[in-house]
Design an enzyme around this catalytic site. Structure first.
Site, PDB file in Angstrom:
ATOM      1  N   LYS A  87      33.908  48.219 -13.824  1.00  0.00           N
ATOM      2  CA  LYS A  87      34.043  47.734 -12.440  1.00  0.00           C
ATOM      3  C   LYS A  87      35.504  47.866 -12.017  1.00  0.00           C
ATOM      4  O   LYS A  87      36.407  47.360 -12.698  1.00  0.00           O
ATOM      5  CB  LYS A  87      33.583  46.277 -12.399  1.00  0.00           C
ATOM      6  CG  LYS A  87      33.134  45.804 -11.040  1.00  0.00           C
ATOM      7  CD  LYS A  87      32.536  44.413 -11.186  1.00  0.00           C
ATOM      8  CE  LYS A  87      32.113  43.828  -9.893  1.00  0.00           C
ATOM      9  NZ  LYS A  87      31.782  42.414 -10.034  1.00  0.00           N
TER      10      LYS A  87
HETATM   11  C1  E4P Z   1      30.142  41.195  -7.275  1.00  0.00           C
HETATM   12  O1  E4P Z   1      29.959  41.936  -8.213  1.00  0.00           O
HETATM   13  C2  E4P Z   1      30.910  39.964  -7.326  1.00  0.00           C
HETATM   14  O2  E4P Z   1      30.986  39.564  -8.664  1.00  0.00           O
HETATM   15  C3  E4P Z   1      30.265  38.818  -6.595  1.00  0.00           C
HETATM   16  O3  E4P Z   1      29.023  39.154  -6.035  1.00  0.00           O
HETATM   17  C4  E4P Z   1      31.186  38.070  -5.694  1.00  0.00           C
HETATM   18  O4  E4P Z   1      30.462  36.985  -5.150  1.00  0.00           O
HETATM   19  P1  E4P Z   1      31.184  35.731  -4.473  1.00  0.00           P
HETATM   20  O5  E4P Z   1      31.644  36.132  -3.116  1.00  0.00           O
HETATM   21  O6  E4P Z   1      30.094  34.697  -4.413  1.00  0.00           O
HETATM   22  O7  E4P Z   1      32.325  35.343  -5.371  1.00  0.00           O
END
Ligand code: E4P
Length: 218
Positions: A87
């Site tokens: 990622k």
């Molecule tokens: C995506 O991969 C992120 O980890 C995640 O969906 C972020 O979500 P949040 O806005 O609830 O922190």
């Protein structure tokens, strides 16, 4: 549509897996910290534990922000297990790292995407997944679902095979609306997935069926 769970909590991952609907996992540095997983060795071990539970892709986020650092870190993560998807943040160095990984057979998930232009660049760089953050856009009075729609149109226009991974899901309606638009994947907290199952009429109906059964079988 694939269902990923957005957590580093092993119990929640097991619960979603046992339900039989889990296709993968996404994590991020905040989610790892929330579980108290710190230090490189523990973090790498935790990814291995997640990979043991889940059958699909597991996103593991790099901490480095420069190209060389991301490449070094990403290679180390990818070596852990075939399920690992590196990622990478949507930055200039992130785009270069994405292109490097996609040219070298390493799966990527480009994260922190908030515009159609960013999603277009991620696809051009060969990302396996692009993660538009739906909830965080909604949080600032901007239509997150509209972004998912725009990306769907762009990817379909040019037959990009990058998967739209709708992230930052806040509730079950986000999941339903993403399914209507045609997002390829959603990544969600366990609570929103479980929210899809519940309906008061199901509970009332079941209670009635069971009480009628008891009456007839006294
Ligand atoms: C995506 O991969 C992120 O980890 C995640 O969906 C972020 O979500 P949040 O806005 O609830 O922190």
């Amino acid at each position: 549509m694939k269902f990923f769970i957005d957590t580093a909590n092993l119990n929640e991952i097991k619960e979603a897996h046992d339900l039989g609907v889990l296709d993968g996992v996404t994590t991020n540095p905040s989610l790892m910290a929330k579980e108290g997983i710190t230090g490189k060795k523990n973090i790498l071990n935790h990814y291995l534990e997640i990979c043991k539970i889940v059958d699909g892709d597991v996103s593991a986020e790099v901490i480095s922000t420069d190209f060389d650092g991301m490449v070094k870190e990403g290679k180390e993560l990818a070596k852990l297990d075939d399920k690992i998807t590196v990622k990478i943040p949507m930055t200039k160095d992130g785009v270069k790292a994405c292109k490097y990984f996609s040219s070298n057979g390493i799966k990527t998930n480009v994260t922190l995407v908030f515009s159609a232009g960013q999603a277009l660049i991620a696809a051009k760089a060969g990302a396996k997944y692009v993660s538009p953050f739906l909830g965080r856009l909604d949080d600032i009075s901007t239509d997150g679902l509209n972004l998912i729609e725009e990306i769907r149109i762009i990817y379909d226009n040019y037959l990009f095979d990058t998967n739209i991974l709708a992230a930052s899901i806040r509730h079950p309606m986000h999941i339903i609306n993403c399914a209507k638009i045609g997002a390829d994947v959603i990544t969600s907290p366990l609570s929103s997935i479980m929210g899809l199952i519940k309906h008061p009429l199901t509970d009332i109906g079941l209670e009635k069926f069971l009480s009628d059964y008891k009456k007839g079988n006294k």
